[in-house]
Motif scaffolding. Structure first.
Motif, short mmCIF file in Angstrom:
data_model
loop_
_atom_site.label_atom_id
_atom_site.label_comp_id
_atom_site.label_asym_id
_atom_site.label_seq_id
_atom_site.Cartn_x
_atom_site.Cartn_y
_atom_site.Cartn_z
N GLY A 80 0.81 -1.21 0.00
CA GLY A 80 0.00 0.00 0.00
C GLY A 80 0.84 1.26 0.00
N ARG A 81 1.91 1.27 0.82
CA ARG A 81 2.79 2.44 0.85
C ARG A 81 3.55 2.59 -0.46
N ALA A 148 -1.44 8.18 11.51
CA ALA A 148 -1.89 8.91 12.69
C ALA A 148 -2.36 7.91 13.76
N ALA A 149 -2.79 8.45 14.89
CA ALA A 149 -3.25 7.58 15.97
C ALA A 149 -4.44 6.72 15.56
N ASP A 150 -5.26 7.24 14.63
CA ASP A 150 -6.42 6.48 14.17
C ASP A 150 -6.08 5.57 12.98
N ARG A 151 -4.77 5.43 12.67
CA ARG A 151 -4.24 4.53 11.64
C ARG A 151 -4.44 5.06 10.22
N GLN A 152 -4.96 6.27 10.08
CA GLN A 152 -5.08 6.86 8.75
C GLN A 152 -3.71 7.38 8.31
N PRO A 153 -3.33 7.18 7.04
CA PRO A 153 -2.02 7.66 6.58
C PRO A 153 -1.90 9.19 6.70
N ALA A 182 -12.20 16.02 -0.59
CA ALA A 182 -12.25 14.73 0.09
C ALA A 182 -11.97 13.63 -0.92
N LEU A 183 -11.27 12.58 -0.45
CA LEU A 183 -10.89 11.48 -1.33
C LEU A 183 -10.77 10.21 -0.51
N GLY A 184 -11.44 9.15 -0.95
CA GLY A 184 -11.37 7.87 -0.25
C GLY A 184 -11.57 6.73 -1.21
N VAL A 185 -10.93 5.60 -0.92
CA VAL A 185 -11.04 4.42 -1.79
C VAL A 185 -11.09 3.17 -0.93
N ASP A 186 -11.77 2.14 -1.42
CA ASP A 186 -11.76 0.85 -0.75
C ASP A 186 -11.90 -0.25 -1.78
N VAL A 187 -11.36 -1.42 -1.46
CA VAL A 187 -11.47 -2.60 -2.32
C VAL A 187 -11.77 -3.80 -1.45
N LYS A 232 -19.20 2.34 2.21
CA LYS A 232 -19.12 3.08 3.47
C LYS A 232 -17.68 3.23 3.94
N GLU A 233 -16.84 2.25 3.65
CA GLU A 233 -15.42 2.40 3.96
C GLU A 233 -14.81 3.55 3.17
N ALA A 234 -15.15 3.64 1.87
CA ALA A 234 -14.63 4.74 1.05
C ALA A 234 -15.14 6.09 1.55
N VAL A 235 -16.41 6.15 1.94
CA VAL A 235 -16.97 7.39 2.48
C VAL A 235 -16.22 7.80 3.75
N PHE A 236 -16.00 6.83 4.65
CA PHE A 236 -15.29 7.15 5.89
C PHE A 236 -13.87 7.64 5.60
N LYS A 237 -13.17 6.95 4.70
CA LYS A 237 -11.79 7.34 4.39
C LYS A 237 -11.71 8.72 3.76
N ALA A 238 -12.77 9.12 3.05
CA ALA A 238 -12.79 10.47 2.48
C ALA A 238 -13.15 11.50 3.53
N TRP A 239 -14.17 11.21 4.32
CA TRP A 239 -14.73 12.23 5.19
C TRP A 239 -13.94 12.46 6.47
N HIS A 240 -13.45 11.39 7.09
CA HIS A 240 -12.77 11.56 8.37
C HIS A 240 -11.50 12.41 8.26
N PRO A 241 -10.58 12.16 7.31
CA PRO A 241 -9.40 13.03 7.22
C PRO A 241 -9.74 14.48 6.86
N ALA A 242 -10.81 14.67 6.08
CA ALA A 242 -11.16 16.02 5.64
C ALA A 242 -11.82 16.84 6.73
#
Length: 301
Positions: A80-81, A148-153, A182-187, A232-242
């Motif tokens: 991923g990195r 970060a502490a919440d594991r988001q890059p 906002a930007l988020g992706v999930d697979v 919903k994972e993609a939505v969270f990944k977009a919205w939480h960091p923003a």
């Protein structure tokens, strides 16, 4: 003179056949899922996790952080990195294209360039974007992407990004933050072992439950459940960091679904998180489901 026999083709140079060909075709189809969802502003990179064990560019800090993780988790994280670095480099090249000879662009200021450190000059007709060029130089030099502490890059200044992976595929998306809010992706793999009852209780709102239960075929219900989780994972990944706000799965309600194997979904968020629905896109095939959420930044405000 007898003709000289041709040297046999080594196995690695032969075109795939049989099961190898089918696997290669399936991989190609899976890689096109994300590409079918990308808007012009977003760049992506993808990699197969089981193709290698040592990912180029991995820094020592990353190895130390992941030293106590399982081998599978270390492989997912490294892939991923790696994808994130590749996507950042591509975004840097878009903002500040390298010269044909590979020399960097001249940074702003009278001391740009020297006999030892040549820099290409911008064409006189080019629009200067010194802020973008400065970010591009930072993105090209990124070796570590801590969490970060919440594991988001933790993405470098000037960009938004998101990483996702399943058991075999890793991917990352990035965009210039000046045009992306906002930007988020999930697979997700479709053969992922799930407990449908537990998952539906965890993620479905009452209206989503009604729509889910109205599907006649068990396979259709299983696909809808996996799509819901992926979206919903993609939505969270977009919205939480923003926004810095936390969302539980049932805080997000999907109120519109794509009617084909690639299309738009609409996510309604609680009033405390957003006053407007958030649009995303889903694509799936027989093996995987991918969701992407991209919200453009408002201009002229």
């Amino acid at each position: 003179m007898a003709p000289t026999a041709a040297a046999p083709t080594p196995p690695w140079a032969r075109p795939p056949e049989g099961l190898a060909l089918a696997r290669a075709q399936a991989r190609n189809e899976d890689l096109t899922l994300l590409q079918s969802l990308l808007p012009a502003q977003v760049l992506a990179a993808q990699a197969w996790i089981d193709d290698r064990t040592d990912w180029p560019g991995q820094c020592e800090a990353e190895r130390i952080r992941m030293a106590r993780a399982t081998p599978a988790r270390r492989a997912e994280h490294a892939a991923g990195r790696w994808c994130a670095r590749q996507a950042l480099h591509a975004l840097a090249d878009r903002l500040d294209p390298p010269a044909p000879d590979g020399s960097p662009v001249a940074p702003p200021g009278p001391s740009a360039g020297s006999a030892d450190t040549p820099h290409r000059s911008r064409p006189p007709s080019a629009v200067r974007d010194d802020e973008g060029a400065a970010w591009a130089r930072q993105w090209r030099s990124v070796t570590d992407l801590p969490a970060a502490a919440d594991r988001q890059p933790l993405w470098p200044a000037g960009c938004r990004g998101s990483i996702a992976h399943d058991a075999g595929l890793a991917l990352a998306v990035v965009a210039d933050a000046r045009g992306c809010a906002a930007l988020g992706v999930d697979v997700e793999r479709r053969d992922r072992l799930l407990d449908p009852d537990r998952l539906s209780a965890l993620i479905l709102t009452p209206s989503e439950r009604l729509a889910h239960d109205a599907l006649a075929e068990p396979a259709a219900r299983a696909l809808r459940l996996l799509q819901t989780w992926c979206a919903k994972e993609a939505v969270f990944k977009a919205w939480h960091p923003a926004t810095g706000r936390w969302l539980e799965p049932r805080d997000i309600e999907l109120c519109q679904w794509p009617q084909t194997s690639a299309g738009t979904f609409i996510a309604r968020l609680p009033a405390t998180a957003s006053g407007q629905p958030l649009a995303g896109r889903l694509a799936w095939n027989a093996r995987r489901c991918v969701a992407l959420v991209h919200r453009a930044a408002r201009t002229g405000a």
